[in-house]
Design an enzyme around this catalytic site. Structure first.
Site, PDB file in Angstrom:
ATOM      1  N   ASP A 181       0.875  -1.167   0.000  1.00 23.17           N
ATOM      2  CA  ASP A 181       0.000   0.000   0.000  1.00 23.17           C
ATOM      3  C   ASP A 181       0.919   1.225   0.000  1.00 23.17           C
ATOM      4  O   ASP A 181       2.147   1.110  -0.172  1.00 23.17           O
ATOM      5  CB  ASP A 181      -0.990  -0.031   1.177  1.00 23.17           C
ATOM      6  CG  ASP A 181      -0.326   0.239   2.527  1.00 23.17           C
ATOM      7  OD1 ASP A 181       0.931   0.298   2.607  1.00 23.17           O
ATOM      8  OD2 ASP A 181      -1.060   0.397   3.525  1.00 23.17           O
ATOM      9  N   HIS A 182       0.333   2.399   0.214  1.00 25.50           N
ATOM     10  CA  HIS A 182       1.128   3.634   0.191  1.00 25.50           C
ATOM     11  C   HIS A 182       2.205   3.632   1.275  1.00 25.50           C
ATOM     12  O   HIS A 182       3.291   4.171   1.076  1.00 25.50           O
ATOM     13  CB  HIS A 182       0.214   4.853   0.335  1.00 25.50           C
ATOM     14  CG  HIS A 182      -0.728   4.753   1.493  1.00 25.50           C
ATOM     15  ND1 HIS A 182      -1.807   3.884   1.495  1.00 25.50           N
ATOM     16  CD2 HIS A 182      -0.768   5.390   2.692  1.00 25.50           C
ATOM     17  CE1 HIS A 182      -2.462   3.998   2.645  1.00 25.50           C
ATOM     18  NE2 HIS A 182      -1.849   4.893   3.394  1.00 25.50           N
ATOM     19  N   CYS A 185       3.271  -3.069   3.960  1.00 27.57           N
ATOM     20  CA  CYS A 185       2.446  -1.901   4.298  1.00 27.57           C
ATOM     21  C   CYS A 185       3.225  -1.104   5.340  1.00 27.57           C
ATOM     22  O   CYS A 185       4.427  -1.315   5.508  1.00 27.57           O
ATOM     23  CB  CYS A 185       1.036  -2.289   4.749  1.00 27.57           C
ATOM     24  SG  CYS A 185       0.926  -3.244   6.272  1.00 27.57           S
ATOM     25  N   GLY A 217       3.179  -3.642   8.382  1.00 28.13           N
ATOM     26  CA  GLY A 217       3.125  -5.055   7.998  1.00 28.13           C
ATOM     27  C   GLY A 217       1.965  -5.778   8.644  1.00 28.13           C
ATOM     28  O   GLY A 217       1.630  -6.906   8.241  1.00 28.13           O
ATOM     29  N   HIS A 261      10.889 -22.968  10.054  1.00 29.82           N
ATOM     30  CA  HIS A 261       9.901 -23.563  10.957  1.00 29.82           C
ATOM     31  C   HIS A 261       8.468 -23.452  10.447  1.00 29.82           C
ATOM     32  O   HIS A 261       7.630 -24.294  10.791  1.00 29.82           O
ATOM     33  CB  HIS A 261       9.970 -22.889  12.336  1.00 29.82           C
ATOM     34  CG  HIS A 261      11.176 -23.287  13.137  1.00 29.82           C
ATOM     35  ND1 HIS A 261      11.283 -23.099  14.502  1.00 29.82           N
ATOM     36  CD2 HIS A 261      12.350 -23.868  12.753  1.00 29.82           C
ATOM     37  CE1 HIS A 261      12.455 -23.541  14.932  1.00 29.82           C
ATOM     38  NE2 HIS A 261      13.133 -24.001  13.889  1.00 29.82           N
ATOM     39  N   HIS A 305       8.151 -29.726  12.115  1.00 24.07           N
ATOM     40  CA  HIS A 305       7.529 -28.463  11.703  1.00 24.07           C
ATOM     41  C   HIS A 305       6.380 -28.721  10.733  1.00 24.07           C
ATOM     42  O   HIS A 305       5.372 -28.020  10.758  1.00 24.07           O
ATOM     43  CB  HIS A 305       8.580 -27.545  11.080  1.00 24.07           C
ATOM     44  CG  HIS A 305       9.749 -27.302  11.986  1.00 24.07           C
ATOM     45  ND1 HIS A 305       9.597 -26.730  13.234  1.00 24.07           N
ATOM     46  CD2 HIS A 305      11.066 -27.590  11.838  1.00 24.07           C
ATOM     47  CE1 HIS A 305      10.788 -26.660  13.815  1.00 24.07           C
ATOM     48  NE2 HIS A 305      11.691 -27.175  12.993  1.00 24.07           N
TER      49      HIS A 305
HETATM   50  C1  RB5 Z   1      -1.791   2.952   6.271  1.00 22.62           C
HETATM   51  O1  RB5 Z   1      -1.845   4.211   6.842  1.00 22.62           O
HETATM   52  C2  RB5 Z   1      -1.440   1.916   7.314  1.00 22.62           C
HETATM   53  O2  RB5 Z   1      -2.511   1.712   8.166  1.00 22.62           O
HETATM   54  C3  RB5 Z   1      -1.035   0.616   6.651  1.00 22.62           C
HETATM   55  O3  RB5 Z   1       0.069   0.839   5.830  1.00 22.62           O
HETATM   56  C4  RB5 Z   1      -0.621  -0.515   7.568  1.00 22.62           C
HETATM   57  O4  RB5 Z   1       0.340  -0.099   8.479  1.00 22.62           O
HETATM   58  C5  RB5 Z   1      -1.738  -1.234   8.196  1.00 22.62           C
HETATM   59  O5  RB5 Z   1      -1.550  -2.201   8.943  1.00 22.62           O
END
Ligand code: RB5
Length: 154
Positions: free
Chosen positions: A16-17, A73, A76, A106, A141
């Site tokens: 995402d951004h 993200c 994460g 694992h 595992h």
């Molecule tokens: C976006 O602002 C943010 O919420 C996203 O990148 C992520 O961290 C969500 O878990």
């Protein structure tokens, strides 16, 4: 059970951004290591919804189009929560080289999840290489992974 990634393997990657900048850097790194990054978005730093990207990439791995992939993200966390809703996906949110290696040895993770606002760039790139080249340990595992496939019913 995916083997370690082989040079030339296509590796889908999406963010995402909040993960866009790290995605661009990881793509370059993948190419430098001899892999073929497949960018599944997002296209720039405009605000988007991470589940859309998590589901698209996780679905492509679950369907067998790819052996493994990378999601990024901000933290994460959102990407890993969403991706793990897709059957057949084992998405591991990793923080350092140790967790990246363990997620393969694992947990046979088929998705590596990174936090673009959490990790230093060099740490993240090191993790990507380790994650791609570490084999699953199997044995006990695998027994535990089999148990995950049969959650208790309430
Ligand atoms: C976006 O602002 C943010 O919420 C996203 O990148 C992520 O961290 C969500 O878990």
């Amino acid at each position: 059970m995916p083997e370690p990634a082989a040079p030339g393997e296509a590796i889908p990657i999406a963010s995402d951004h909040g993960g866009f900048q790290l995605k661009e850097t990881v793509k370059q790194h993948l190419s430098g290591l001899g892999f073929h990054p497949v960018d599944m978005g997002c296209p720039d730093e405009s605000s988007v919804d991470y589940p859309d990207y998590a589901f698209q990439l996780a679905g492509a791995v679950a369907s067998g189009d790819y052996q493994r992939g990378i999601l990024i993200c901000g933290t994460g966390i959102g990407m890993s929560i969403a991706a793990n809703r897709v059957s057949g996906v084992r998405a591991a949110l990793c923080h350092d080289n140790f967790t990246a290696r363990m997620s393969r040895e694992h947990n046979d993770a088929n998705l590596l999840v990174l936090g673009g606002r959490v990790l230093g760039v060099e740490v993240a790139l090191d993790m990507v290489h380790t994650w791609l080249t570490t084999a699953f340990g199997g044995d006990r595992h695998q027994r535990r992974l089999d148990l995950i496939e049969k959650p208790p019913t309430t």
